[in-house]
Design a protein around this motif. Sequence first.
Motif, mmCIF file in Angstrom:
data_model
loop_
_atom_site.group_PDB
_atom_site.id
_atom_site.type_symbol
_atom_site.label_atom_id
_atom_site.label_comp_id
_atom_site.label_asym_id
_atom_site.label_seq_id
_atom_site.Cartn_x
_atom_site.Cartn_y
_atom_site.Cartn_z
ATOM 1 N N SER A 9 9.319 1.980 -1.005
ATOM 2 C CA SER A 9 9.933 2.601 -2.179
ATOM 3 C C SER A 9 10.373 1.559 -3.205
ATOM 4 O O SER A 9 10.267 1.790 -4.399
ATOM 5 N N ASN A 13 5.578 2.736 -6.547
ATOM 6 C CA ASN A 13 6.055 4.010 -7.079
ATOM 7 C C ASN A 13 5.655 5.143 -6.129
ATOM 8 O O ASN A 13 5.400 6.253 -6.544
ATOM 9 N N SER A 15 6.726 7.402 -2.782
ATOM 10 C CA SER A 15 7.802 7.870 -1.917
ATOM 11 C C SER A 15 7.171 8.325 -0.603
ATOM 12 O O SER A 15 6.311 9.200 -0.587
ATOM 13 N N CYS A 34 3.269 11.260 1.581
ATOM 14 C CA CYS A 34 3.682 10.389 0.483
ATOM 15 C C CYS A 34 3.464 11.111 -0.841
ATOM 16 O O CYS A 34 2.632 12.008 -0.947
ATOM 17 N N GLU A 37 5.414 8.788 -7.404
ATOM 18 C CA GLU A 37 6.452 9.099 -8.379
ATOM 19 C C GLU A 37 5.918 8.836 -9.789
ATOM 20 O O GLU A 37 4.877 8.225 -9.962
#
Length: 59
Positions: A9, A13, A15, A34, A37
Amino acid sequence: MEPAIPDISEHTNISVHWEPIKQGRSVVGMRFGCVEEKATAIKPNVHMLNQVLTMKVSG
């Protein structure tokens, strides 16, 4: 697994989340997910991500 997720993280970018797959009380596998972001100033560094995952899994 837990130490690697904050590293991913922090440096990408992406998650990441995971959960154990159990049969009874035994863990027989892991489920990963995953999400990419929104774009930020930090660009994904796939080479570094591979190093983090390899280091955490083998170490």
